[in-house]
Design a protein around this motif. Structure first.
Motif, PDB file in Angstrom:
ATOM      1  N   GLU A 353       0.839  -1.212   0.000  1.00 37.05           N
ATOM      2  CA  GLU A 353       0.000   0.000   0.000  1.00 37.05           C
ATOM      3  C   GLU A 353       0.867   1.252   0.000  1.00 37.05           C
ATOM      4  O   GLU A 353       0.612   2.209  -0.750  1.00 37.05           O
ATOM      5  CB  GLU A 353      -0.912  -0.003   1.230  1.00 37.05           C
ATOM      6  CG  GLU A 353      -2.018  -1.050   1.171  1.00 37.05           C
ATOM      7  CD  GLU A 353      -2.812  -1.112   2.462  1.00 37.05           C
ATOM      8  OE1 GLU A 353      -2.373  -0.488   3.470  1.00 37.05           O
ATOM      9  OE2 GLU A 353      -3.860  -1.795   2.484  1.00 37.05           O
ATOM     10  N   LEU A 354       1.900   1.260   0.843  1.00 41.38           N
ATOM     11  CA  LEU A 354       2.768   2.436   0.935  1.00 41.38           C
ATOM     12  C   LEU A 354       3.539   2.665  -0.358  1.00 41.38           C
ATOM     13  O   LEU A 354       3.714   3.810  -0.805  1.00 41.38           O
ATOM     14  CB  LEU A 354       3.745   2.278   2.104  1.00 41.38           C
ATOM     15  CG  LEU A 354       3.129   2.380   3.501  1.00 41.38           C
ATOM     16  CD1 LEU A 354       4.145   1.948   4.561  1.00 41.38           C
ATOM     17  CD2 LEU A 354       2.642   3.801   3.777  1.00 41.38           C
ATOM     18  N   ILE A 355       4.012   1.588  -0.978  1.00 39.21           N
ATOM     19  CA  ILE A 355       4.743   1.725  -2.242  1.00 39.21           C
ATOM     20  C   ILE A 355       3.804   2.247  -3.325  1.00 39.21           C
ATOM     21  O   ILE A 355       4.175   3.139  -4.108  1.00 39.21           O
ATOM     22  CB  ILE A 355       5.377   0.383  -2.640  1.00 39.21           C
ATOM     23  CG1 ILE A 355       6.493   0.016  -1.650  1.00 39.21           C
ATOM     24  CG2 ILE A 355       5.940   0.450  -4.063  1.00 39.21           C
ATOM     25  CD1 ILE A 355       7.040  -1.386  -1.820  1.00 39.21           C
ATOM     26  N   ALA A 356       2.580   1.718  -3.361  1.00 45.11           N
ATOM     27  CA  ALA A 356       1.606   2.206  -4.342  1.00 45.11           C
ATOM     28  C   ALA A 356       1.306   3.682  -4.131  1.00 45.11           C
ATOM     29  O   ALA A 356       1.213   4.466  -5.093  1.00 45.11           O
ATOM     30  CB  ALA A 356       0.322   1.384  -4.241  1.00 45.11           C
ATOM     31  N   GLU A 357       1.164   4.089  -2.883  1.00 50.08           N
ATOM     32  CA  GLU A 357       0.914   5.506  -2.583  1.00 50.08           C
ATOM     33  C   GLU A 357       2.099   6.372  -2.968  1.00 50.08           C
ATOM     34  O   GLU A 357       1.927   7.484  -3.500  1.00 50.08           O
ATOM     35  CB  GLU A 357       0.611   5.669  -1.091  1.00 50.08           C
ATOM     36  CG  GLU A 357      -0.730   5.077  -0.667  1.00 50.08           C
ATOM     37  CD  GLU A 357      -0.903   5.045   0.845  1.00 50.08           C
ATOM     38  OE1 GLU A 357      -0.007   5.569   1.560  1.00 50.08           O
ATOM     39  OE2 GLU A 357      -1.903   4.479   1.318  1.00 50.08           O
ATOM     40  N   ALA A 358       3.312   5.888  -2.714  1.00 49.38           N
ATOM     41  CA  ALA A 358       4.507   6.675  -3.042  1.00 49.38           C
ATOM     42  C   ALA A 358       4.603   6.933  -4.535  1.00 49.38           C
ATOM     43  O   ALA A 358       5.118   7.978  -4.958  1.00 49.38           O
ATOM     44  CB  ALA A 358       5.760   5.944  -2.548  1.00 49.38           C
ATOM     45  N   TYR A 359       4.119   5.987  -5.337  1.00 48.35           N
ATOM     46  CA  TYR A 359       4.178   6.143  -6.795  1.00 48.35           C
ATOM     47  C   TYR A 359       2.873   6.675  -7.392  1.00 48.35           C
ATOM     48  O   TYR A 359       2.797   6.911  -8.596  1.00 48.35           O
ATOM     49  CB  TYR A 359       4.515   4.809  -7.450  1.00 48.35           C
ATOM     50  CG  TYR A 359       5.982   4.487  -7.422  1.00 48.35           C
ATOM     51  CD1 TYR A 359       6.907   5.221  -8.145  1.00 48.35           C
ATOM     52  CD2 TYR A 359       6.465   3.420  -6.654  1.00 48.35           C
ATOM     53  CE1 TYR A 359       8.264   4.927  -8.130  1.00 48.35           C
ATOM     54  CE2 TYR A 359       7.812   3.105  -6.637  1.00 48.35           C
ATOM     55  CZ  TYR A 359       8.708   3.864  -7.371  1.00 48.35           C
ATOM     56  OH  TYR A 359      10.048   3.570  -7.354  1.00 48.35           O
ATOM     57  N   GLY A 360       1.863   6.832  -6.564  1.00 48.94           N
ATOM     58  CA  GLY A 360       0.575   7.293  -7.088  1.00 48.94           C
ATOM     59  C   GLY A 360      -0.066   6.311  -8.034  1.00 48.94           C
ATOM     60  O   GLY A 360      -0.672   6.713  -9.047  1.00 48.94           O
ATOM     61  N   LEU A 361       0.047   5.005  -7.743  1.00 48.14           N
ATOM     62  CA  LEU A 361      -0.602   4.016  -8.595  1.00 48.14           C
ATOM     63  C   LEU A 361      -2.124   4.246  -8.585  1.00 48.14           C
ATOM     64  O   LEU A 361      -2.670   4.796  -7.629  1.00 48.14           O
ATOM     65  CB  LEU A 361      -0.274   2.609  -8.116  1.00 48.14           C
ATOM     66  CG  LEU A 361       1.200   2.176  -8.207  1.00 48.14           C
ATOM     67  CD1 LEU A 361       1.327   0.671  -7.928  1.00 48.14           C
ATOM     68  CD2 LEU A 361       1.819   2.506  -9.549  1.00 48.14           C
ATOM     69  N   PRO A 362      -2.800   3.821  -9.637  1.00 47.44           N
ATOM     70  CA  PRO A 362      -4.210   4.203  -9.839  1.00 47.44           C
ATOM     71  C   PRO A 362      -5.129   3.926  -8.665  1.00 47.44           C
ATOM     72  O   PRO A 362      -6.050   4.709  -8.386  1.00 47.44           O
ATOM     73  CB  PRO A 362      -4.627   3.371 -11.054  1.00 47.44           C
ATOM     74  CG  PRO A 362      -3.371   3.098 -11.784  1.00 47.44           C
ATOM     75  CD  PRO A 362      -2.309   2.990 -10.755  1.00 47.44           C
ATOM     76  N   GLY A 363      -4.921   2.813  -7.942  1.00 45.66           N
ATOM     77  CA  GLY A 363      -5.834   2.470  -6.862  1.00 45.66           C
ATOM     78  C   GLY A 363      -5.363   2.862  -5.494  1.00 45.66           C
ATOM     79  O   GLY A 363      -5.985   2.505  -4.490  1.00 45.66           O
ATOM     80  N   SER A 364      -4.267   3.625  -5.422  1.00 42.44           N
ATOM     81  CA  SER A 364      -3.695   3.947  -4.109  1.00 42.44           C
ATOM     82  C   SER A 364      -4.403   5.096  -3.419  1.00 42.44           C
ATOM     83  O   SER A 364      -4.257   5.293  -2.212  1.00 42.44           O
ATOM     84  CB  SER A 364      -2.224   4.296  -4.274  1.00 42.44           C
ATOM     85  OG  SER A 364      -2.079   5.508  -4.987  1.00 42.44           O
ATOM     86  N   GLY A 365      -5.117   5.910  -4.168  1.00 44.92           N
ATOM     87  CA  GLY A 365      -5.744   7.087  -3.583  1.00 44.92           C
ATOM     88  C   GLY A 365      -4.801   8.268  -3.492  1.00 44.92           C
ATOM     89  O   GLY A 365      -5.198   9.361  -3.111  1.00 44.92           O
ATOM     90  N   ALA A 366      -3.494   8.041  -3.853  1.00 46.44           N
ATOM     91  CA  ALA A 366      -2.531   9.147  -3.792  1.00 46.44           C
ATOM     92  C   ALA A 366      -2.640   9.983  -5.064  1.00 46.44           C
ATOM     93  O   ALA A 366      -3.062   9.514  -6.113  1.00 46.44           O
ATOM     94  CB  ALA A 366      -1.113   8.593  -3.666  1.00 46.44           C
ATOM     95  N   ARG A 367      -2.244  11.204  -4.958  1.00 45.27           N
ATOM     96  CA  ARG A 367      -2.249  12.132  -6.105  1.00 45.27           C
ATOM     97  C   ARG A 367      -0.845  12.644  -6.357  1.00 45.27           C
ATOM     98  O   ARG A 367      -0.128  12.937  -5.423  1.00 45.27           O
ATOM     99  CB  ARG A 367      -3.182  13.324  -5.838  1.00 45.27           C
ATOM    100  CG  ARG A 367      -4.651  12.918  -5.677  1.00 45.27           C
ATOM    101  CD  ARG A 367      -5.245  12.460  -7.009  1.00 45.27           C
ATOM    102  NE  ARG A 367      -6.659  12.151  -6.885  1.00 45.27           N
ATOM    103  CZ  ARG A 367      -7.134  10.950  -6.609  1.00 45.27           C
ATOM    104  NH1 ARG A 367      -6.297   9.952  -6.402  1.00 45.27           N
ATOM    105  NH2 ARG A 367      -8.418  10.728  -6.548  1.00 45.27           N
TER     106      ARG A 367
END
Length: 367
Positions: A353-367
């Motif tokens: 989850e943290l790696i996905a957020e760090a990269y802004g992957l589509p389903g991470s919720g990060a921008r």
């Protein structure tokens, strides 16, 4: 051959320099069961799909108490039932342990279960110790199996494509599910068959993958010193094929992210201690963080652990992102496949989850 370039090549998402994927070994930690491990694998696969990772692979290992992935095809069927979109595959099936026809049938079945989502990654190592390999193959002439790998591979591809030439002893033998069903009255051709990947930790499979124009996956996570030489050899040997017009190299990398750098170190130490025990003939369950912290490493073991952890990208999400970016740049890899073989399921889930957020992957919720 029905394989298309799109079934191999991924598309980087968010700010990732290359597509990111997941390798899971269904590790079994102390205090946990194989059932727990496989349920965690399904949860990881669902999470990887939701977050936007490209593939989710499992790998064949035998006679290792801490690894529950002895039967990749069985696990992939289970994961296919728990996911909808993510590519699933073997990283890999150890071909010398099996008859090529059996693998063609297993992966033809998987392709029928999850059309367009199955990868067939193949290795020539036994995935275990020599005695266990002899039991699997019912022979103690293990070198023979490795030497015959190119012939076994060619036979497997023939079964997948159902194109043995006239006069071949296997001309009338067909892997089912497979292309033969399209030639029966009322038959319909399946749109694809699983793309074949070659896996390796040295130069043999790198050269063979290049010569055949196949995608190549290198085990950087346990053979880091050989990564760049093997990738160079793959690219130098590459010949365009119906599968690929240019090389495509994936590397496996151990990585774990946590909100706290010390906690990340604490978690990856469990995998390091597990490797110490495996390399010294004492394979067992993955130790807990508390057990790893309390373990008194000998000077030789400490040297091994320090060397091992130097190739594990760990720390905060930002530190892991920077480490993965640097690795992708240094190796020129076309895809990174992350593995986190630690004790605690929640820590592994949170890491992805943290790696996905760090990269802004589509389903991470990060921008």
């Amino acid at each position: 051959m029905a394989t298309t370039h799109d079934t191999i090549r991924g598309t980087a998402a968010g700010t990732a320099p290359v597509p990111l994927s997941v390798l899971d070994l269904a590790t079994v930690g102390t205090g946990l069961t194989a059932t727990d491990a496989l349920r965690t694998s399904a949860e990881l696969a669902r999470s990887a799909e939701r977050l936007g990772f490209h593939r989710f692979w499992v790998a064949e290992h035998h006679s290792m108490p801490g690894v529950a992935s002895s039967s990749p095809a069985v696990i992939l069927a289970y994961l296919a039932a728990h996911t909808d979109r993510i590519r699933l595959g073997s990283g890999g099936v150890m071909l010398p342990n099996h008859a090529p026809l059996v693998i063609a049938e297993q992966f033809g079945t998987l392709e029928a279960m999850a059309p367009g989502r199955i990868d067939l990654g193949l290795g020539r190592a036994p995935g275990t110790d020599g005695a266990t390999a002899a039991a699997l193959r019912r022979t103690d002439r293990l070198e023979e199996g490795a030497d015959e790998f190119p012939q076994q591979l060619a036979e497997l591809i023939r079964f997948l494509d159902d194109d043995f030439p006239d006069g071949h002893p296997y001309r009338r033998i067909h892997a089912v599910p497979g292309p033969i069903q399209a030639t029966a009255p009322g038959g319909v051709q399946s749109p694809a068959r699983p793309p074949v990947w070659l896996l390796g930790s040295s130069g043999f499979s790198a050269r063979l993958a290049g010569m055949l124009g196949l995608p190549f996956a290198f085990a950087h996570h346990f053979s880091a010193a050989n990564t760049i030489p093997a990738l160079d050899l793959y690219r130098e040997s590459f010949r365009a094929s119906a599968v690929l017009q240019e090389p495509y190299a994936l590397i496996g990398v151990s990585a774990l992210a946590s909100e706290d750098e010390k906690e990340a170190r604490r978690q990856v130490l469990t995998g390091a201690l597990s490797m110490v025990r495996l390399r010294t003939g004492r394979p067992g369950l993955i130790p807990s963080p508390e057990e790893a912290e309390a373990y008194e490493f000998s000077p030789v073991e400490r040297e091994f652990v320090d060397s091992w952890l130097s190739n594990v990208v760990h720390g905060t999400a930002e530190e892991v992102r920077d480490g993965l970016d640097a690795l992708a740049k240094r190796t020129g890899a076309d895809e990174l496949m992350i593995t986190a073989n630690t004790h605690t399921p929640a820590a592994r889930l949170r890491s992805y989850e943290l790696i996905a957020e760090a990269y802004g992957l589509p389903g991470s919720g990060a921008r």
